[in-house]
Structures are given as structure tokens and as C-alpha cells.
Design a protein around this motif. Sequence first.
Motif, short mmCIF file in Angstrom:
data_model
loop_
_atom_site.label_atom_id
_atom_site.label_comp_id
_atom_site.label_asym_id
_atom_site.label_seq_id
_atom_site.Cartn_x
_atom_site.Cartn_y
_atom_site.Cartn_z
N TRP A 1 2.73 1.66 -3.51
CA TRP A 1 1.90 2.18 -4.59
C TRP A 1 1.48 3.63 -4.35
O TRP A 1 1.39 4.43 -5.28
N ALA A 2 1.24 4.00 -3.11
CA ALA A 2 0.93 5.41 -2.81
C ALA A 2 2.12 6.29 -3.19
O ALA A 2 1.95 7.34 -3.83
N GLY B 1 2.52 8.12 1.44
CA GLY B 1 2.30 9.53 1.13
C GLY B 1 3.31 10.42 1.84
O GLY B 1 3.86 11.36 1.24
N PHE C 1 -3.35 10.60 0.10
CA PHE C 1 -3.03 9.30 0.72
C PHE C 1 -2.81 9.45 2.22
O PHE C 1 -3.24 8.59 3.01
N ASP D 1 2.01 8.92 -6.44
CA ASP D 1 2.24 10.35 -6.19
C ASP D 1 3.41 10.87 -7.01
O ASP D 1 3.30 11.91 -7.65
N LEU E 1 -0.81 3.60 3.26
CA LEU E 1 -1.11 4.82 2.52
C LEU E 1 -0.51 6.04 3.22
O LEU E 1 0.09 6.91 2.57
N GLY F 1 -5.22 7.63 4.75
CA GLY F 1 -4.60 6.69 5.68
C GLY F 1 -4.89 7.03 7.13
O GLY F 1 -5.20 6.15 7.94
N ALA G 1 0.84 -1.20 0.00
CA ALA G 1 0.00 0.00 0.00
C ALA G 1 0.88 1.25 0.00
O ALA G 1 0.63 2.20 -0.75
N GLY G 2 1.91 1.25 0.82
CA GLY G 2 2.83 2.38 0.87
C GLY G 2 3.61 2.55 -0.42
O GLY G 2 3.79 3.67 -0.91
N VAL H 1 -3.64 -1.39 5.24
CA VAL H 1 -3.63 -0.58 4.02
C VAL H 1 -3.60 0.90 4.39
O VAL H 1 -2.85 1.69 3.79
N SER H 2 -4.37 1.29 5.38
CA SER H 2 -4.40 2.69 5.82
C SER H 2 -3.02 3.13 6.31
O SER H 2 -2.56 4.23 5.97
#
Length: 170
Positions: A10-11, A101, A138, A15, A97, A142, A7-8, A93-94
Motif C-alpha cells: 500500500w505504501a 517507500g 513512508f 506513492d 512502509l 518506517g 504495508a509495503g 508495518v514499519s
Amino acid sequence: MRMIFWAGFWAFVIDQISKYVVIHMMELARIRSIDVLPPLLNFRYGENRGINFGLLADGSDLSRWILISLAIAICIAILIWARKNAPRPIAKVSAGLLVGGALANVVDRLIYGYVLDFLNMSCCGINNPFVFNLADVFIFAGALGLIFFAEGDDKPSKNKPRNSKAKKAG
């Protein structure tokens, strides 16, 4: 940890690609403004030397390094916390993110000395003067996800007595 990492990752990547495409390939840094779907979505070039709404934006190198250090410390704290306390996939996932971000904005500060912003949204007769980027989205998503979906240890277990002092039979 795998879910947090992806998740991190891809965020961070989304970006950085969005900034590169809009600011460099579409030359927003030169032309300063592109109306995409006015007034709902516009690209406006921005250099954020502080945090939200220009706080700590004095432009000094000290402020820059304080913000970088603070962001990294928060990322480490979130990762430590999530590893121990985030059993739900949505919480992982949060956390990812938020960390992805934050690290994307750290990379901006390291490369440019400031965070590149380009998104501007207005609606309903309100002209929003502020710009932001996808990393900010993100981070916000998150943080909200952690607030709403992270489970705490404050729920009593079915197997543990509610009162810490056990009554003696007698």
C-alpha cells in the motif's frame, strides 16, 4: 510476513498513484508549481537524481545504479531482519512502509532516471526550498517505527540465568 507485504504494497501503490495524479494528470511537470494550502502545502515539481538534499546528485548513470542497488540491498536486509526480529505488528508495518517507500523510489529511478518529488511544506516564516514525495514520508515513518517499536533480544529472559557461568554447588 503478510503484514509486512501489505504495508509495503500500500505504501508503494499510494506513492505511485500520488505521483501520477499530481505530476501527470494535474500537469505539475509542465506548470511547475501549484499552491495547495500556502505556505503549509505546495506542489513543486522536482527531479531528485541523488539522495536527500541532493547528495550524490551528479546525474551519472553510475550514481543511479549505485542508489538502486543500495536501496534494494537495504530492503532485503530489512526484510531478513524483520522476519526474524519483529514480533510486534507495529514493527512489521514499519518495516513494510520503509520497504514499500524505498521500492517506489527505485521504480522512479528505473523509469525516469530520477525520483519524482512534488511536496513542499513551509511554516512559520521559514521558506523550505526542498521537495519530497510520499515514498520519502513512508521511508521516514518506517525507519522511526523500527527505531521506537522494534524489540531487541537484549532483554534477559525470566527462565535464563543472567550470568552465563552457572555456579557449581559444592
